[in-house]
Write an enzyme that holds these catalytic residues in place. Structure first.
Site, PDB file in Angstrom:
ATOM      1  N   LYS A  92       6.402  31.845 -50.111  1.00  0.00           N
ATOM      2  CA  LYS A  92       5.293  30.953 -49.955  1.00  0.00           C
ATOM      3  C   LYS A  92       6.017  29.698 -48.704  1.00  0.00           C
ATOM      4  O   LYS A  92       7.166  29.236 -48.770  1.00  0.00           O
ATOM      5  CB  LYS A  92       5.040  30.123 -51.004  1.00  0.00           C
ATOM      6  CG  LYS A  92       4.237  28.770 -50.954  1.00  0.00           C
ATOM      7  CD  LYS A  92       3.717  28.188 -51.958  1.00  0.00           C
ATOM      8  CE  LYS A  92       4.676  27.139 -52.259  1.00  0.00           C
ATOM      9  NZ  LYS A  92       4.246  26.125 -53.243  1.00  0.00           N
ATOM     10  N   GLY A 144      -1.797  35.261 -48.223  1.00  0.00           N
ATOM     11  CA  GLY A 144      -2.685  34.209 -48.892  1.00  0.00           C
ATOM     12  C   GLY A 144      -2.345  32.860 -48.074  1.00  0.00           C
ATOM     13  O   GLY A 144      -1.412  32.886 -47.040  1.00  0.00           O
ATOM     14  N   ASP A 191      -0.503  21.555 -65.153  1.00  0.00           N
ATOM     15  CA  ASP A 191      -1.755  22.208 -64.266  1.00  0.00           C
ATOM     16  C   ASP A 191      -1.873  23.549 -64.970  1.00  0.00           C
ATOM     17  O   ASP A 191      -1.914  24.626 -63.898  1.00  0.00           O
ATOM     18  CB  ASP A 191      -1.090  22.208 -63.011  1.00  0.00           C
ATOM     19  CG  ASP A 191      -2.103  22.266 -61.998  1.00  0.00           C
ATOM     20  OD1 ASP A 191      -3.309  21.998 -62.219  1.00  0.00           O
ATOM     21  OD2 ASP A 191      -1.954  22.621 -60.768  1.00  0.00           O
ATOM     22  N   GLY A 249      -3.513  28.423 -47.429  1.00  0.00           N
ATOM     23  CA  GLY A 249      -3.926  27.029 -47.676  1.00  0.00           C
ATOM     24  C   GLY A 249      -3.525  25.879 -46.890  1.00  0.00           C
ATOM     25  O   GLY A 249      -2.972  26.218 -45.843  1.00  0.00           O
ATOM     26  N   GLY A 250      -4.061  24.563 -47.145  1.00  0.00           N
ATOM     27  CA  GLY A 250      -3.625  23.786 -46.330  1.00  0.00           C
ATOM     28  C   GLY A 250      -2.291  23.323 -46.398  1.00  0.00           C
ATOM     29  O   GLY A 250      -1.638  22.728 -45.481  1.00  0.00           O
ATOM     30  N   TYR A 251      -1.412  23.786 -47.366  1.00  0.00           N
ATOM     31  CA  TYR A 251       0.096  23.402 -47.366  1.00  0.00           C
ATOM     32  C   TYR A 251       0.777  24.279 -46.418  1.00  0.00           C
ATOM     33  O   TYR A 251       2.107  24.143 -45.769  1.00  0.00           O
ATOM     34  CB  TYR A 251       0.420  23.486 -48.949  1.00  0.00           C
ATOM     35  CG  TYR A 251       1.920  23.726 -49.063  1.00  0.00           C
ATOM     36  CD1 TYR A 251       2.584  22.296 -49.308  1.00  0.00           C
ATOM     37  CD2 TYR A 251       2.734  24.395 -49.144  1.00  0.00           C
ATOM     38  CE1 TYR A 251       3.836  22.120 -49.476  1.00  0.00           C
ATOM     39  CE2 TYR A 251       4.115  24.201 -49.528  1.00  0.00           C
ATOM     40  CZ  TYR A 251       4.626  23.157 -49.569  1.00  0.00           C
ATOM     41  OH  TYR A 251       6.126  22.986 -49.716  1.00  0.00           O
ATOM     42  N   GLY A 252       0.382  25.728 -46.372  1.00  0.00           N
ATOM     43  CA  GLY A 252       0.772  26.730 -45.572  1.00  0.00           C
ATOM     44  C   GLY A 252       0.405  28.183 -45.784  1.00  0.00           C
ATOM     45  O   GLY A 252      -0.740  28.204 -46.181  1.00  0.00           O
ATOM     46  N   LYS A 253       1.120  29.277 -45.665  1.00  0.00           N
ATOM     47  CA  LYS A 253       0.853  30.635 -46.061  1.00  0.00           C
ATOM     48  C   LYS A 253       1.742  30.976 -46.880  1.00  0.00           C
ATOM     49  O   LYS A 253       3.019  30.863 -47.036  1.00  0.00           O
ATOM     50  CB  LYS A 253       0.649  31.227 -44.599  1.00  0.00           C
ATOM     51  CG  LYS A 253      -0.071  30.840 -43.839  1.00  0.00           C
ATOM     52  CD  LYS A 253      -0.337  31.525 -42.570  1.00  0.00           C
ATOM     53  CE  LYS A 253      -1.459  31.075 -41.626  1.00  0.00           C
ATOM     54  NZ  LYS A 253      -1.507  31.990 -40.187  1.00  0.00           N
ATOM     55  N   VAL A 254       1.325  32.574 -47.527  1.00  0.00           N
ATOM     56  CA  VAL A 254       2.117  33.109 -48.524  1.00  0.00           C
ATOM     57  C   VAL A 254       2.200  34.607 -47.867  1.00  0.00           C
ATOM     58  O   VAL A 254       1.330  35.212 -47.320  1.00  0.00           O
ATOM     59  CB  VAL A 254       1.628  33.406 -49.875  1.00  0.00           C
ATOM     60  CG1 VAL A 254       2.309  34.392 -50.885  1.00  0.00           C
ATOM     61  CG2 VAL A 254       1.474  31.906 -50.540  1.00  0.00           C
TER      62      VAL A 254
END
Length: 610
Positions: free
Chosen positions: A303, A282, A399, A284-289
């Protein structure tokens, strides 16, 4: 309805039971004293109607094999159930935080626990002694544990270190019915050189001398820290939480942990093969999984924030604190975290079938039929109900969405992503006034307009998830909002699909008659009522879905990473309804750069940022 073979006692005294159906087949202890049924003259002599004051005593490991003339031990020594000799055991306390039973007298269960302990700790058979099991005020099961050496009177230093490491780091896995645990080991009274115990006076003298020595070392250390900047830097580096998230506003202090394991950067680097691209599941802008395999075997999802970036520190801390204190089979499990070398990582249990959204979109390759969707609904509803009703203090998730509902290898639903969650104190049980956060499409419009967060806000979001399970559509597609579209399409004259034949998922539509479809749809529409007062609680939602499954005689066995924060800015003037305008062109939405933990893709594929 099935009945567990472990059920030993059913206490129904002083209730309002007026009749009893004979032939139930239950032959263990049943207490009915004080019910109207027992007041009838024809039933007064029935055994289970008689006053029963005795409750089975808590389990204690039997010493009957040592005979009636067993040895009398003194001091630190206790009688070993294996050798029937006086030995000095290693003692401690096991605290099980989520056991699946309440019977502290069940010899079968505790016997299995003893066997698994001596087997895992490589001790002789029957060298484990359990006593005084009880449930404390937090519903945790407390058990006193004694471990006896295989030979001689004492354990060696290496034996104590080995067993303490296995139990304290939770490398020992108890039988599943006991659930997760914490071990608190007591100091072991090693013998002096001549083989005898140290006297209490000697122990007290050593303690006083150690205290003075420790005080002297503290003074020296403080002086060294003051005089040498390098020494101060070394101490700070050895305590990564001493400066939690430096320079990040509102990050708060170090997280309050309860069972989460602190991993070193090197450990996680090794288990992911240096964070290789082949283990990436995975991004995203925050980082990776990444998928990783720990040294003791179980796969995990890691994460990892972008290196050098401390964005989302508050969400990072919140998720650690919440996931380390809530334990339920429908909540994703936090294994641990890493906060070292400017790295910020969360370690979760691995969920091989990814998110519910991936299954509904077809990207995971998993096709959910109607009954599977009912089970997923029930599992995730139970997880949310636990947060609202049984967590102490209660938790509002804030959420709920299909990308935050993960599926394990058995397609059991588990709720994830606690980065936006809020604790509800007793004084604020009604609502919490807070900045609006969530995901557009799932966001409760009443919360958006009043900024007053309640548990019913999660209910609204869950109602949107239920509509997704019917339609497999995103909450907002091409400017159309799923709640409005379903409400407009509904037709009560349509006995089969209630008017939703044109918008529902073709995969379940081809099944024909869908059990409980109308009840399911009505429940979803109650959840998305504009007013929170008109929505049911999550407990009511759980019971309603259970009824649908029971009506179809379905045996359901529901068994829950990221902080996907979406922050809604406050516009000038009075708040506007978030869905009355063209939702695709909403002006007040500012999506953050965080992402969802999603392990459902093949390892060679990349997940696009949100």
């Amino acid at each position: 309805m099935g009945r567990s073979s472990q059920l030993q006692l059913v206490d129904l005294r002083e209730n309002k039971i007026e009749s009893l159906t004979p032939g139930s087949g239950y032959s263990n202890t049943l207490m009915l004293y004080g019910n109207p049924y027992c007041l009838e003259s024809s039933n007064t002599q029935v055994a289970y109607c008689q006053r029963q004051e005795t409750i089975p005593t808590p389990y204690t490991t039997s010493l009957e094999s040592c005979g009636p003339n067993r040895k009398q031990c003194t001091g630190f020594q206790k009688l070993s159930p294996a050798s029937c000799d006086c030995q000095v055991p290693y003692e401690g306390k096991l605290t099980f935080r989520a056991p699946f039973f309440r019977d502290v007298a069940n010899a079968n269960l505790f016997g299995k626990l003893e066997e698994s302990l001596w087997s895992n700790l490589t001790l002789p058979a029957r060298s484990v002694f359990l006593q005084n099991p009880f449930f404390d005020s937090s519903a945790y099961l407390q058990v006193q544990l004694l471990l006896f050496p295989s030979s001689g009177k004492f354990f060696s230093h290496s034996d104590i270190q080995r067993m303490g490491n296995v139990l304290s780091n939770q490398l020992f896995k108890p039988p599943d019915v006991f659930g997760p645990y914490v071990f608190n080991g007591f100091n072991y009274p090693f013998p002096a050189r001549n083989g005898v115990f140290l006297s209490k006076g000697a122990i007290a003298g050593i303690a006083v001398a150690s205290a003075f020595l420790l005080l002297g070392l503290v003074v020296i250390a403080l002086y060294a820290i003051r005089q040498q900047k390098l020494a101060r830097m070394a101490i700070e580096l050895s305590r990564p939480f001493a400066s939690w998230a430096p320079g990040v506003k509102d990050a708060g202090g170090a997280p309050q942990l309860k069972g989460a394991r602190l991993f070193s950067f090197d450990e996680l680097k090794k288990c992911t093969n240096n964070f290789s691209n082949s283990n990436e599941i995975g991004s995203g802008g925050y980082g990776k999984v990444y998928r990783g395999v720990l040294q003791d075997g179980p796969p995990v999802a890691i994460k990892r924030a972008q290196q050098g970036s401390m964005q989302g520190a508050l969400e990072f801390k919140t998720e650690i604190e919440l996931l380390s204190r809530v334990h339920h089979k429908n909540l994703v499990g936090l294994v641990g975290f890493c906060f070292e070398q400017e790295e910020q990582m969360l370690v979760y249990e691995y969920m091989p079938n990814g998110t519910l959204r991936e299954s509904l979109s077809g990207r995971s390759g998993i096709a959910l039929d109607w009954k599977m969707r009912l089970r997923v609904t029930l599992g995730s509803a139970r997880g949310i109900a636990y947060l609202h009703e049984l967590a102490n203090p209660p938790i509002i998730h804030r959420d709920i969405k299909t990308t935050n509902i993960l599926l394990d290898e058995n397609l059991t639903a588990k709720v994830a992503d606690f980065g936006l969650s809020k604790l509800v104190s007793d004084g604020g049980k009604g609502h919490v006034s807070t900045q609006v956060k969530g995901t557009l499409g799932y966001l409760d419009p009443e919360y958006y307009m009043t900024q007053q967060l309640t548990e019913k806000s999660d209910v609204y979001s869950f109602g949107v998830v239920m509509l997704e399970l019917i339609t497999s559509k995103l909450p907002i597609e091409k400017g159309k909002y799923i709640v409005r579209e379903v409400r407009l399409a509904m037709d009560n004259q349509d006995d089969q699909y209630c008017g939703l034949g044109g918008v529902m998922d073709p995969y379940i539509k081809k099944e024909g008659s869908l059990v409980g479809f109308r009840k399911f749809l009505d429940l979803a529409m109650q959840c998305v009522e504009e007013s929170a007062n008109d929505r049911p609680t999550m407990n009511v939602v759980v019971k309603a879905i259970e009824t649908v499954l029971q009506d179809d005689e379905v045996n359901s066995n529901p068994t829950s990473a990221s902080s996907s924060a979406t922050d809604f800015g406050t516009a000038k003037g009075p708040p506007r309804h978030p869905y009355n305008d063209n939702v695709s062109g909403h002006k007040h939405v500012a999506f953050s750069d965080t992402f969802d933990y999603s392990s459902g893709y093949n390892l060679s594929m990349k997940i696009e940022p949100k």
